[in-house]
Design a protein around this motif. Sequence first.
Motif, PDB file in Angstrom:
ATOM      1  N   LEU A   1       0.826  -1.207   0.000  1.00  0.00           N
ATOM      2  CA  LEU A   1       0.000   0.000   0.000  1.00  0.00           C
ATOM      3  C   LEU A   1       0.859   1.254   0.000  1.00  0.00           C
ATOM      4  CD1 LEU A   1      -2.784  -1.036   2.519  1.00  0.00           C
ATOM      5  CD2 LEU A   1      -2.974  -0.851   0.054  1.00  0.00           C
TER       6      LEU A   1
ATOM      7  N   ARG B   1       1.811   1.745  -3.416  1.00  0.00           N
ATOM      8  CA  ARG B   1       0.657   1.646  -4.307  1.00  0.00           C
ATOM      9  C   ARG B   1       0.881   0.639  -5.425  1.00  0.00           C
ATOM     10  NH1 ARG B   1      -3.134   5.240  -3.398  1.00  0.00           N
ATOM     11  NH2 ARG B   1      -3.979   5.495  -5.473  1.00  0.00           N
TER      12      ARG B   1
ATOM     13  N   PRO C   1      -2.693   1.097  -9.298  1.00  0.00           N
ATOM     14  CA  PRO C   1      -4.052   1.591  -9.056  1.00  0.00           C
ATOM     15  C   PRO C   1      -4.895   1.632 -10.335  1.00  0.00           C
ATOM     16  CG  PRO C   1      -2.465   2.944  -7.886  1.00  0.00           C
ATOM     17  CD  PRO C   1      -1.672   1.989  -8.722  1.00  0.00           C
TER      18      PRO C   1
ATOM     19  N   PHE D   1      -7.437  -1.182 -11.301  1.00  0.00           N
ATOM     20  CA  PHE D   1      -8.574  -1.352 -10.399  1.00  0.00           C
ATOM     21  C   PHE D   1      -9.629  -2.275 -10.994  1.00  0.00           C
ATOM     22  CE2 PHE D   1     -12.351   0.675  -8.172  1.00  0.00           C
ATOM     23  CZ  PHE D   1     -12.058   0.095  -6.964  1.00  0.00           C
TER      24      PHE D   1
ATOM     25  N   LEU E   1      -9.336  -5.818 -10.004  1.00  0.00           N
ATOM     26  CA  LEU E   1      -9.779  -6.055  -8.634  1.00  0.00           C
ATOM     27  C   LEU E   1     -11.306  -6.117  -8.589  1.00  0.00           C
ATOM     28  CD1 LEU E   1      -8.847  -6.293  -5.671  1.00  0.00           C
ATOM     29  CD2 LEU E   1      -9.168  -3.838  -5.481  1.00  0.00           C
TER      30      LEU E   1
ATOM     31  N   GLY F   1     -10.967   1.547   0.679  1.00  0.00           N
ATOM     32  CA  GLY F   1     -10.431   0.851  -0.486  1.00  0.00           C
ATOM     33  C   GLY F   1     -10.698   1.605  -1.775  1.00  0.00           C
TER      34      GLY F   1
ATOM     35  N   THR G   1      -7.886   3.951  -3.790  1.00  0.00           N
ATOM     36  CA  THR G   1      -7.475   3.410  -5.084  1.00  0.00           C
ATOM     37  C   THR G   1      -7.478   4.532  -6.121  1.00  0.00           C
ATOM     38  OG1 THR G   1      -8.490   1.316  -4.526  1.00  0.00           O
ATOM     39  CG2 THR G   1      -7.957   1.668  -6.825  1.00  0.00           C
TER      40      THR G   1
ATOM     41  N   ASP H   1      -4.299   9.170  -4.776  1.00  0.00           N
ATOM     42  CA  ASP H   1      -3.032   8.907  -4.108  1.00  0.00           C
ATOM     43  C   ASP H   1      -2.867   9.933  -2.985  1.00  0.00           C
ATOM     44  OD1 ASP H   1      -0.429   8.717  -3.300  1.00  0.00           O
ATOM     45  OD2 ASP H   1       0.391   8.540  -5.329  1.00  0.00           O
TER      46      ASP H   1
ATOM     47  N   TYR I   1      -3.872   6.555   4.850  1.00  0.00           N
ATOM     48  CA  TYR I   1      -4.874   5.488   4.710  1.00  0.00           C
ATOM     49  C   TYR I   1      -5.562   5.236   6.051  1.00  0.00           C
ATOM     50  CZ  TYR I   1      -2.382   4.055   0.403  1.00  0.00           C
ATOM     51  OH  TYR I   1      -1.781   4.010  -0.820  1.00  0.00           O
TER      52      TYR I   1
END
Lengths: 487, 98
Positions: A84, A87, A98, A101, A104, B23, B27, B30, B49
């Motif tokens: 995380l 990223r 990211p 996505f 995911l 989440g 995502t 940033d 976060y």
Amino acid sequence: MNDPREGDAVVRAPKGGAGAAAVRNASEGEGAQALYAARKKIYPRTVHGRFDRWRWVLVWATQIVFYGLPWLTWNGRQAVLFDLAARKFYIFGFVFWPQDFIYLTALLIISALALFLFTAVGGRLWCGYACPQTVYTEIFMWIERKIEGGRAQRMLLDEAPVSARKVAVKGAKHAAWIAVSLWTGFTFVGYFTPITELLGAVAALATGPWETFWILFYGFATYGNAGWMREQVCKYMCPYARFQSAMFDRDTLIITYDAGRGEPRGPRSRKAVRAEIPLGDCVNCGLCVDVCPTGIDIREGLQYECIGCAACIDACDEVMGKFGYPRGLIRYSTENALAHGWDARKMVRRVLRARTLVYGAILFAVCAALAGALALRVPLKVDIVRDRASLAREVEGGRIENVYRIQVMNTQERAHRYRIGASGLPGIAVASDAQIEVPAATTRQVPLRIQIDPGTTAKGSHRIEVEVQSLDDAGVVAREQSVFLVR
Amino acid sequence: MSDGKRLIYILWPSFIVAGVATGVVFTVFDPTDLRFFDREITLSRTAVYSIGFFLFWLFAAGSSALTCFFQRSSADLNRPRGAPFDRPQTPPGKGTVH
């Protein structure tokens, strides 16, 4: 796992006894329990049998994966790491950014659809065997049994006044629970931060503030859920338990009591000749209730509290065996099979029905789409932004120049050298450095100057295409549209 | 509903929502691109976060708490000043009466 103390202590505690213990327990100010005023502490009796063995197989399988996966390495880094802080998600050979996505999302849709399908076919197999709540409760109950003893001993211990022995036994149990919880919390955080470094930090007591916090937070959740709340989580907190009935139909595999065979229930001597007793097969021993982790009586029919753990099947099968009756008075069956007296083959044939076919078809389609998208995925992403400060300018030789910023993301775990080209207008060419080197799994942003021949293009904005091509792999290429302005 | 149960009804659904919101939001955004009152954020991503998660939890819990608050019956609202809440009694073991 065979606990001899358990088997001998078959005395059913009077209802009042267990209830009184529970009330006292709740009033002792044990946080999680006090939140449910009406809770009666459940002391499930240990059970051994086919389905209990399956549950332990699943406990081992799921926990070897959970505790072991972060320690695997791949390409010299942690095989599964959801980094995380950087990223980036690493899953074996794949690196997800990211911008990925969508994958995911597809994975979540697949998980949801798979759950729908398995629920429609197999009922609450997930709850009974593989759900972390079940798995950790099983582990924590095993620890409890090893330290505090069998069901009767646990009840006596809870009712006994405070003594040095009680404090020692309870203290040992909680210490063991906390140790497992902390290791679980550590493993959980190890999925998000490199676990070998994390272990070093933990050993040196030098973990960062947030890592420490999340290890303790997840550890506390494990301890509270598996140690204290147990079936309460399934009964009150789990969203799946609430909506699973929407996926059930009369052909869904559930745990059923065969009332037609069992009733009228009643006690009898083991030596009695079966044909001479005016009773059904249920001997009313109450073991199916004693072993139930959620404290229900399956003989009252399908209830949402039933997590499908099949402990009552194991218990009943053993009793049926002792009486010399056929097994399966309580068994996995479907409402239709029970109502029409179907055999296993006919029951299995009903697995294919409209609901499961629709769930299955959608699931297959999404899986195929995801697999296709992953296979065709180019490990390169390009983003072009026009320089806002300048529109178009004339340079040497009268050529017209536009300035952009180009971002090149190399999503592969090796460095690439790319050639940047442009097309779409007469004489179009890249005037800035046309080659760019991007290290493994990084992003580089460089200015990009594009020029065209003068006098060939009308005033206004024109579509152009910028192509980034890897010099060492012809398959790695990305094209991005942009706009060229002419004044 | 007991106070303990009400607390669970407020904190638990908001916890789930906060997890999903964290989440999705992080995502898309940033943390290093975000600005705090026009100043750069110097905290680590992990810190943002985590703080973000608790903010989402707080907001969602606020919504759950309002839902609970608006569920009060007219008997609760009309009771004389200082009188105890007149809540329907739940028969033992018979689920919840709201």
